[in-house]
Enzyme design. Structure first.
Site, mmCIF file in Angstrom:
data_model
loop_
_atom_site.group_PDB
_atom_site.id
_atom_site.type_symbol
_atom_site.label_atom_id
_atom_site.label_comp_id
_atom_site.label_asym_id
_atom_site.label_seq_id
_atom_site.Cartn_x
_atom_site.Cartn_y
_atom_site.Cartn_z
ATOM 1 C CD GLU A 117 40.817 -19.666 -72.804
ATOM 2 O OE1 GLU A 117 41.160 -18.539 -73.174
ATOM 3 O OE2 GLU A 117 41.601 -20.484 -72.330
ATOM 4 C CG HIS A 143 44.831 -22.599 -70.338
ATOM 5 N ND1 HIS A 143 45.498 -23.110 -71.420
ATOM 6 C CD2 HIS A 143 44.382 -21.375 -70.698
ATOM 7 C CE1 HIS A 143 45.454 -22.213 -72.401
ATOM 8 N NE2 HIS A 143 44.788 -21.151 -71.986
HETATM 9 P P1 PGA Z 1 44.998 -16.451 -77.020
HETATM 10 O O1 PGA Z 1 45.064 -17.308 -75.668
HETATM 11 O O2 PGA Z 1 44.246 -15.170 -76.698
HETATM 12 O O3 PGA Z 1 46.423 -16.203 -77.389
HETATM 13 O O4 PGA Z 1 44.270 -17.269 -77.999
HETATM 14 C C1 PGA Z 1 43.942 -17.419 -74.830
HETATM 15 C C2 PGA Z 1 44.213 -18.451 -73.771
HETATM 16 O O5 PGA Z 1 44.790 -19.499 -74.106
HETATM 17 O O6 PGA Z 1 43.866 -18.258 -72.602
#
Ligand code: PGA
Length: 256
Positions: free
Chosen positions: A165, A93
Site C-alpha cells: 500500500e 498498516h
Molecule cells: P483506502 O484505504 O482504500 O481508503 O485508500 C486502504 C487502506 O488504508 O488499507
C-alpha cells in the site's frame, strides 16, 4: 492461488452498524470458492461478528494485535485473545506506522505473535510520498518487508500475506492520487524478487501479494490484473456495501 478481497473498516461502524452491514453482505454473497473475502472491523465488533459470520462465505481479520500474549500491557488486545475469533490480522498498516509510531521491530514481533496464535498476518508495507519523491521506494520496501518477516521461518512464509500500500495512494478514492498500475507492477515484482532471494523460489511463489490504496470498482480490475498481484485491500470503498460487492464480483471475474 485464491484471489483476496479484504475490507479494512478502520475506525468506522459501531457494533450495531457492523452487524447490519455483515448481515446484508452475507445475504448477497454466493459461495465463492476461489475468492477469499475478508473484513477487518473494529476490535470491539469481532466477538459478536464471529458468531454471526458464515465462515464458508467469508472471514474476519483484526486490524491490529499486541505482540505479547498476556501481562501488564494496559489497553492492548493480544493475538492469543483474538485466536478463534479471526483468521487474519492486518499488521503494520501505514496508519499504525505513521500515526501510532509502530516501527519495524514491533511489527516483526506482531507478525511472529500472530503466527504463534494461528492467525495469518497481512503484513502491510509501502513507501511514503517523500520516499517516493527522493527515489527511496526500493529501500523502504526492502526494509519494511525484511523487517516485518524477520522472525518468519521458511515453513511459515506461505501463511503470510503481503499488502503493498503506497502511503501516498491511500484514502484518495476520488482518484486524485491514484497509483498507476505500471508503477505498482514494478514494486510488486521487487517484492517478489526480495522474497525469492530470501526464501527461495518455491516458498516465495506461495505468498499472496495484495495491492491497496484507493481501490474502487472503477480501478479494481486494473489492479487485480497486474502480474503477481493476488488481491486487493480496500479501505473507503469497503464501507459502501454496493461498492464492496462490485469489487468482489470483479475479483471473481478476474479469477475465472
Ligand atoms: P483506502 O484505504 O482504500 O481508503 O485508500 C486502504 C487502506 O488504508 O488499507
Amino acid at each position: 492461488m485464491k484471489t483476496y478481497v479484504v475490507g479494512n473498516w478502520k475506525l468506522n461502524f459501531n457494533v450495531g452498524e457492523a452487524s447490519i452491514y455483515l448481515h446484508k453482505l452475507l445475504k448477497s454473497l454466493p459461495n465463492y470458492r476461489d475468492v477469499e473475502i475478508v473484513v477487518a472491523p473494529s476490535t470491539l465488533a469481532l466477538q459478536p461478528l464471529s458468531l454471526q459470520i458464515d465462515r464458508h462465505k467469508m472471514k474476519l481479520a483484526a486490524q491490529n494485535g499486541f505482540y505479547r500474549d498476556y501481562g501488564a500491557f494496559t489497553g492492548e488486545v493480544s493475538f492469543s485473545q483474538l485466536k478463534g475469533l479471526v483468521d487474519y490480522a492486518l499488521i503494520g498498516h501505514s496508519e499504525r506506522r505513521y500515526v501510532l509510531k509502530e516501527d519495524d521491530k514491533m511489527i516483526q514481533k506482531k507478525v511472529a505473535a500472530a503466527l504463534r496464535n494461528k492467525i495469518k498476518p497481512i503484513l502491510c508495507i509501502g513507501e511514503t510520498e517523500s520516499e517516493r519523491a527522493f527515489g527511496e521506494t526500493a529501500d523502504a520496501i526492502r526494509d519494511q518487508l525484511l523487517g516485518g518477516l524477520g522472525e518468519v521461518s521458511d515453513d511459515d512464509l506461505e501463511k503470510v500475506i503481503i499488502a503493498y500500500e503506497p502511503v501516498w495512494a491511500i484514502s484518495s478514492t476520488k482518484g486524485a492520487k491514484m497509483a498507476a498500475p505500471d508503477e505498482i507492477a514494478g514494486v510488486v515484482s521487487l517484492i517478489r524478487k526480495i522474497l525469492t532471494e530470501t526464501y527461495g523460489k518455491e516458498s516465495a511463489k506461495k505468498v499472496a501479494v495484495l495491492f491497496g490504496g484507493s481501490v474502487t470498482p472503477a480501478n479494481a480490475g486494473a489492479y487485480l490484473t497486474i502480474p503477481g498481484v493476488n488481491g486487493v485491500l480496500v479501505g473507503g470503498a469497503s464501507l459502501i456495501l454496493r461498492e464492496f460487492i462490485d469489487i468482489i464480483d470483479i475479483a471473481k471475474r478476474v479469477q475465472a
